[in-house]
Structure formats: C-alpha cells, structure tokens
Design a protein around this motif. Structure first.
Motif, mmCIF file in Angstrom:
data_model
loop_
_atom_site.group_PDB
_atom_site.id
_atom_site.type_symbol
_atom_site.label_atom_id
_atom_site.label_comp_id
_atom_site.label_asym_id
_atom_site.label_seq_id
_atom_site.Cartn_x
_atom_site.Cartn_y
_atom_site.Cartn_z
ATOM 1 N N ARG A 26 21.864 45.407 -115.235
ATOM 2 C CA ARG A 26 21.684 44.776 -113.926
ATOM 3 C C ARG A 26 20.299 44.126 -114.019
ATOM 4 O O ARG A 26 19.313 44.799 -114.306
ATOM 5 N N VAL A 27 20.264 42.822 -113.833
ATOM 6 C CA VAL A 27 19.032 42.054 -113.992
ATOM 7 C C VAL A 27 18.614 41.523 -112.623
ATOM 8 O O VAL A 27 19.423 40.945 -111.906
ATOM 9 N N GLU A 28 17.358 41.742 -112.288
ATOM 10 C CA GLU A 28 16.802 41.152 -111.076
ATOM 11 C C GLU A 28 15.699 40.191 -111.491
ATOM 12 O O GLU A 28 14.827 40.544 -112.296
ATOM 13 N N LEU A 29 15.768 38.980 -110.977
ATOM 14 C CA LEU A 29 14.770 37.966 -111.284
ATOM 15 C C LEU A 29 13.673 37.977 -110.227
ATOM 16 O O LEU A 29 13.854 38.504 -109.129
ATOM 17 N N VAL A 30 12.533 37.375 -110.547
ATOM 18 C CA VAL A 30 11.407 37.359 -109.617
ATOM 19 C C VAL A 30 11.743 36.624 -108.318
ATOM 20 O O VAL A 30 11.142 36.897 -107.282
ATOM 21 N N ASP A 31 12.737 35.736 -108.334
ATOM 22 C CA ASP A 31 13.124 35.029 -107.106
ATOM 23 C C ASP A 31 14.121 35.823 -106.264
ATOM 24 O O ASP A 31 14.587 35.358 -105.233
ATOM 25 N N GLY A 32 14.457 37.070 -106.701
ATOM 26 C CA GLY A 32 15.364 37.923 -105.950
ATOM 27 C C GLY A 32 16.816 37.849 -106.383
ATOM 28 O O GLY A 32 17.631 38.662 -105.957
ATOM 29 N N THR A 33 17.165 36.893 -107.228
ATOM 30 C CA THR A 33 18.522 36.781 -107.752
ATOM 31 C C THR A 33 18.846 38.013 -108.595
ATOM 32 O O THR A 33 18.003 38.474 -109.366
ATOM 33 N N THR A 34 20.068 38.541 -108.464
ATOM 34 C CA THR A 34 20.508 39.643 -109.317
ATOM 35 C C THR A 34 21.852 39.291 -109.951
ATOM 36 O O THR A 34 22.640 38.531 -109.373
ATOM 37 N N PHE A 35 22.085 39.822 -111.131
ATOM 38 C CA PHE A 35 23.362 39.653 -111.810
ATOM 39 C C PHE A 35 23.514 40.754 -112.842
ATOM 40 O O PHE A 35 22.553 41.457 -113.159
ATOM 41 N N GLU A 36 24.730 40.921 -113.343
ATOM 42 C CA GLU A 36 25.007 41.868 -114.416
ATOM 43 C C GLU A 36 25.460 41.082 -115.635
ATOM 44 O O GLU A 36 26.269 40.162 -115.518
ATOM 45 N N ALA A 37 24.904 41.448 -116.788
ATOM 46 C CA ALA A 37 25.244 40.735 -118.020
ATOM 47 C C ALA A 37 24.839 41.582 -119.221
ATOM 48 O O ALA A 37 24.058 42.526 -119.102
ATOM 49 N N ARG A 38 25.356 41.193 -120.383
ATOM 50 C CA ARG A 38 25.060 41.883 -121.640
ATOM 51 C C ARG A 38 24.156 40.974 -122.491
ATOM 52 O O ARG A 38 24.591 39.922 -122.944
ATOM 53 N N PRO A 39 22.890 41.389 -122.709
ATOM 54 C CA PRO A 39 21.997 40.564 -123.517
ATOM 55 C C PRO A 39 22.375 40.636 -124.995
ATOM 56 O O PRO A 39 22.894 41.651 -125.460
ATOM 57 N N THR A 40 22.124 39.538 -125.710
ATOM 58 C CA THR A 40 22.456 39.506 -127.130
ATOM 59 C C THR A 40 21.225 39.379 -128.020
ATOM 60 O O THR A 40 21.177 39.965 -129.088
ATOM 61 N N THR A 41 20.234 38.604 -127.583
ATOM 62 C CA THR A 41 19.043 38.386 -128.403
ATOM 63 C C THR A 41 17.969 37.715 -127.554
ATOM 64 O O THR A 41 18.214 37.325 -126.420
ATOM 65 N N THR A 42 16.792 37.600 -128.137
ATOM 66 C CA THR A 42 15.732 36.800 -127.531
ATOM 67 C C THR A 42 15.514 35.580 -128.414
ATOM 68 O O THR A 42 15.884 35.587 -129.593
ATOM 69 N N ARG A 43 14.939 34.547 -127.832
ATOM 70 C CA ARG A 43 14.595 33.376 -128.640
ATOM 71 C C ARG A 43 13.283 32.805 -128.135
ATOM 72 O O ARG A 43 12.927 32.967 -126.960
ATOM 73 N N THR A 44 12.556 32.169 -129.033
ATOM 74 C CA THR A 44 11.307 31.503 -128.688
ATOM 75 C C THR A 44 11.503 30.007 -128.878
ATOM 76 O O THR A 44 11.904 29.560 -129.957
ATOM 77 N N ALA A 45 11.232 29.256 -127.820
ATOM 78 C CA ALA A 45 11.350 27.796 -127.862
ATOM 79 C C ALA A 45 10.130 27.208 -128.568
ATOM 80 O O ALA A 45 9.099 27.877 -128.690
ATOM 81 N N PRO A 46 10.227 25.970 -129.036
ATOM 82 C CA PRO A 46 9.070 25.317 -129.658
ATOM 83 C C PRO A 46 7.842 25.303 -128.734
ATOM 84 O O PRO A 46 6.709 25.329 -129.207
ATOM 85 N N SER A 47 8.072 25.335 -127.432
ATOM 86 C CA SER A 47 6.971 25.347 -126.456
ATOM 87 C C SER A 47 6.326 26.727 -126.334
ATOM 88 O O SER A 47 5.407 26.909 -125.549
ATOM 89 N N LYS A 48 6.831 27.724 -127.093
ATOM 90 C CA LYS A 48 6.382 29.121 -127.087
ATOM 91 C C LYS A 48 6.908 29.917 -125.894
ATOM 92 O O LYS A 48 6.554 31.074 -125.718
ATOM 93 N N GLU A 49 7.755 29.320 -125.073
ATOM 94 C CA GLU A 49 8.408 30.068 -124.008
ATOM 95 C C GLU A 49 9.463 30.970 -124.641
ATOM 96 O O GLU A 49 10.125 30.568 -125.593
ATOM 97 N N GLU A 50 9.601 32.181 -124.104
ATOM 98 C CA GLU A 50 10.549 33.143 -124.656
ATOM 99 C C GLU A 50 11.676 33.382 -123.654
ATOM 100 O O GLU A 50 11.442 33.420 -122.454
ATOM 101 N N PHE A 51 12.884 33.587 -124.190
ATOM 102 C CA PHE A 51 14.076 33.713 -123.373
ATOM 103 C C PHE A 51 14.904 34.905 -123.821
ATOM 104 O O PHE A 51 14.930 35.241 -125.003
ATOM 105 N N LEU A 52 15.610 35.523 -122.849
ATOM 106 C CA LEU A 52 16.606 36.538 -123.143
ATOM 107 C C LEU A 52 17.962 35.866 -122.997
ATOM 108 O O LEU A 52 18.245 35.251 -121.967
ATOM 109 N N GLN A 53 18.784 35.933 -124.054
ATOM 110 C CA GLN A 53 20.087 35.291 -124.039
ATOM 111 C C GLN A 53 21.164 36.336 -123.761
ATOM 112 O O GLN A 53 21.014 37.504 -124.131
#
Length: 90
Positions: A26-53
């Motif tokens: 169960r994921v809650e975002l800083v804007d209050g949005t919530t959802f349920e999902a299964r994470p698979t990996t993280t990735r780093t963009a060329p801009s150095k921003e990091e993401f959970l996929q």
C-alpha cells in the motif's frame, strides 16, 4: 515537478526488500494519493532522479514522492515505513 530530493540512504533497503520478495504494497504519496501495487525495481534517470517501478498500478513513482509504504503480505519482514521528508544529506 519540484527539484528532486534523494531519499535517505537508510530507507533504500526497504524498497529493495519489497522488490526482491515481491511484496504487494500500500503506497501513499506526499500528495495524499494511495494505491496498492507490486514494486519490481528502482531506476535512476540520466537527470539523477530515482524511481520505484511497479508491475501493476502506476508504471513508476519518483522516490521523493513516496510518503509511506506498507507491505500487505502476511509475514513480511517489515511493517509500515515512513519515507516522506526523509532525504539524504549529501
């Protein structure tokens, strides 16, 4: 989106464990949005921003937009983790 703030280094382990064990979260975002999902990996963009996929739900979420993650699987090795406002001090 605002300037990227790297997640506190100590909290990456929870994301890696969730991906490695395939926990449904169960994921809650800083804007209050919530959802349920299964994470698979993280990735780093060329801009150095990091993401959970995710395998389901949104394709990915920038790590500094995560407020909390809570594993929904019985026997998970951790409980609710607060990520929001826990940035790396580099």
């Amino acid at each position: 989106m605002d300037r990227y703030q790297p997640l506190n280094c100590d909290l990456y382990d929870y994301l890696e464990i969730a991906c490695m064990h395939g926990y449904r979260l169960r994921v809650e975002l800083v804007d209050g949005t919530t959802f349920e999902a299964r994470p698979t990996t993280t990735r780093t963009a060329p801009s150095k921003e990091e993401f959970l996929q995710f395998a389901d739900g949104p394709e990915e979420v920038r790590l500094d937009q995560l407020a909390t993650i809570t594993p929904l699987d019985e026997g998970a090795s951790f409980g609710r983790v607060e990520l929001g406002n826990a940035f790396c001090s580099t």
